[in-house]
Write a protein that holds these residues in place. Structure first.
Motif, short mmCIF file in Angstrom:
data_model
loop_
_atom_site.label_atom_id
_atom_site.label_comp_id
_atom_site.label_asym_id
_atom_site.label_seq_id
_atom_site.Cartn_x
_atom_site.Cartn_y
_atom_site.Cartn_z
N SER A 96 13.28 11.54 35.88
CA SER A 96 14.58 10.94 35.57
C SER A 96 14.42 9.85 34.50
O SER A 96 13.34 9.28 34.32
CB SER A 96 15.20 10.33 36.82
N PHE A 97 15.50 9.59 33.78
CA PHE A 97 15.53 8.51 32.82
C PHE A 97 16.96 7.97 32.74
O PHE A 97 17.92 8.68 33.08
CB PHE A 97 15.05 8.96 31.44
N GLU A 98 17.10 6.72 32.31
CA GLU A 98 18.43 6.13 32.19
C GLU A 98 18.40 4.99 31.17
O GLU A 98 17.36 4.37 30.94
CB GLU A 98 18.93 5.61 33.53
N THR A 99 19.55 4.72 30.59
CA THR A 99 19.70 3.60 29.67
C THR A 99 21.17 3.22 29.59
O THR A 99 22.04 3.92 30.14
CB THR A 99 19.16 3.96 28.26
N THR A 100 21.44 2.10 28.92
CA THR A 100 22.81 1.62 28.75
C THR A 100 23.09 1.43 27.27
O THR A 100 22.27 0.84 26.55
CB THR A 100 23.02 0.28 29.48
N LEU A 101 24.23 1.90 26.81
CA LEU A 101 24.64 1.74 25.41
C LEU A 101 25.85 0.82 25.34
O LEU A 101 26.83 1.02 26.05
CB LEU A 101 24.98 3.10 24.80
N ASN A 102 25.77 -0.19 24.47
CA ASN A 102 26.87 -1.12 24.28
C ASN A 102 27.69 -0.68 23.07
O ASN A 102 27.18 -0.59 21.95
CB ASN A 102 26.31 -2.53 24.05
N THR A 103 28.98 -0.41 23.27
CA THR A 103 29.83 0.10 22.19
C THR A 103 30.48 -1.01 21.36
O THR A 103 31.42 -0.76 20.63
CB THR A 103 30.93 1.01 22.76
N ALA A 104 29.97 -2.23 21.47
CA ALA A 104 30.60 -3.36 20.78
C ALA A 104 30.16 -3.50 19.33
O ALA A 104 30.71 -4.29 18.58
CB ALA A 104 30.30 -4.67 21.52
N GLY A 105 29.14 -2.75 18.89
CA GLY A 105 28.64 -2.90 17.52
C GLY A 105 29.60 -2.37 16.47
O GLY A 105 30.52 -1.59 16.75
N ALA A 106 29.35 -2.78 15.23
CA ALA A 106 30.22 -2.38 14.11
C ALA A 106 30.21 -0.88 13.89
O ALA A 106 31.22 -0.30 13.49
CB ALA A 106 29.77 -3.11 12.83
N MET A 107 29.08 -0.21 14.16
CA MET A 107 28.99 1.23 13.95
C MET A 107 29.77 2.02 15.01
O MET A 107 29.94 3.22 14.88
CB MET A 107 27.52 1.66 13.96
N TRP A 108 30.23 1.33 16.07
CA TRP A 108 30.99 1.97 17.13
C TRP A 108 32.50 1.77 16.96
O TRP A 108 33.28 2.12 17.85
CB TRP A 108 30.60 1.40 18.49
N LYS A 109 32.94 1.18 15.86
CA LYS A 109 34.34 0.75 15.76
C LYS A 109 35.35 1.89 15.61
O LYS A 109 36.55 1.69 15.84
CB LYS A 109 34.51 -0.22 14.60
N TYR A 110 34.90 3.08 15.23
CA TYR A 110 35.83 4.17 14.97
C TYR A 110 36.16 4.94 16.25
O TYR A 110 35.28 5.20 17.08
CB TYR A 110 35.25 5.14 13.93
#
Length: 275
Positions: free
Chosen positions: A89-103
């Motif tokens: 198993s593997f897991e991680t967390t992605l934060n969508t607050a960055g500028a590249m996530w704005k669209y």
């Protein structure tokens, strides 16, 4: 909890999590796929956290899972390497607050494990941000950065990171610095950045969350920063950072105005009558 799965994952496993998958025959379905990946939801708003989980069928010691996120503009948002547990198993967390996530639109989260054929992906939707239309290009640059590069105001900067995810980067022309936003997990990490001298030069100081940092190694334009868990921002300061186009245009305009004034003054002097 609803989970978003790649098309290749059997539909019988839609809606399962790692916890209940181990308790059902769905785990056997996952074992038929070299690597599977899913998220805790299908739709997110900007600034949400995306929980990513997955399963590797056959664990190879020492090989991490590489997670790559691509936005609706087909630009790479972030790349990270995730340690695989003994049970696969593997897991991680992605934060969508960055500028590249704005669209707004569809973001593809790709998982790769060792070889090209051991891959899978899942798609999620982001809403409540900047509307995206096909064919649109960012105003800073149409250049697409590679998987091991940070995009900072249209410039691609080589990097590698462990223990965290890069969520965005900008160039600070006031302080001659590169500002890198990260989402660090519960363990310490290492960030290595190697900007070209046309982007930044004369690197002499590193700030971690606004504080001068000593646990760094600077060799020419290669910077290695050892940061603690919970770090959110790393700033690399030099004697030069490439100015944005607007700054260059302003300088050119200023020179042009001065030249026009000088030529005009000279012209007036040449037509004045002499006694």
């Amino acid at each position: 909890m609803s989970s978003a799965y790649a098309d290749e994952i059997p539909q019988a496993c839609v809606g399962c999590t790692m916890e209940n998958a181990r308790e059902t025959s769905n785990m056997m379905l996952l074992k038929d796929i070299p690597i599977s990946v899913w998220t805790d939801k299908k739709t997110y708003e900007h600034s949400d956290m995306i929980m990513v989980e997955g399963q590797v069928a056959n664990v190879a010691s020492g090989y991490p899972v590489t997670i790559t996120v691509v936005n609706p503009l087909n630009s790479i948002v972030t790349v990270d390497q995730i340690t695989v547990a003994d049970d696969g198993s593997f897991e991680t967390t992605l934060n969508t607050a960055g500028a590249m996530w704005k669209y707004d639109g569809t973001y593809t989260i790709k998982a790769n494990y060792g070889s090209a054929d051991k891959k899978n992906s899942v798609k999620v939707e982001l809403t409540g941000g900047v509307a995206y239309s096909p064919g649109y290009q960012t105003p800073t640059s149409s250049k697409q950065c590679g998987a091991s590069e940070i995009s900072a105001d249209g410039h691609c900067i080589p990097f590698s990171i462990s223990g965290a995810v890069v969520t965005g980067a900008t160039l600070n022309t006031d302080d001659n610095s590169i500002v890198i936003n990260i989402n660090a997990r519960e363990s310490d990490g290492i960030l290595t950045v190697t900007p070209s001298k046309t982007v930044q030069d004369g690197i002499f100081m590193i700030l971690v969350d606004g504080q001068e940092w000593d646990d760094v190694e600077i060799v020419g334009n290669k910077v290695t920063v050892m940061f603690p868990a919970g770090t959110e921002q790393i700033e690399i300061i030099g004697t030069f950072v490439i100015p944005e186009f607007g700054t260059i245009a302003a300088m050119i305009l200023a020179v042009a105005i001065i030249s026009i004034i000088a030529v005009s003054a000279r012209s007036r002097l040449s037509i004045m009558p002499r006694y």
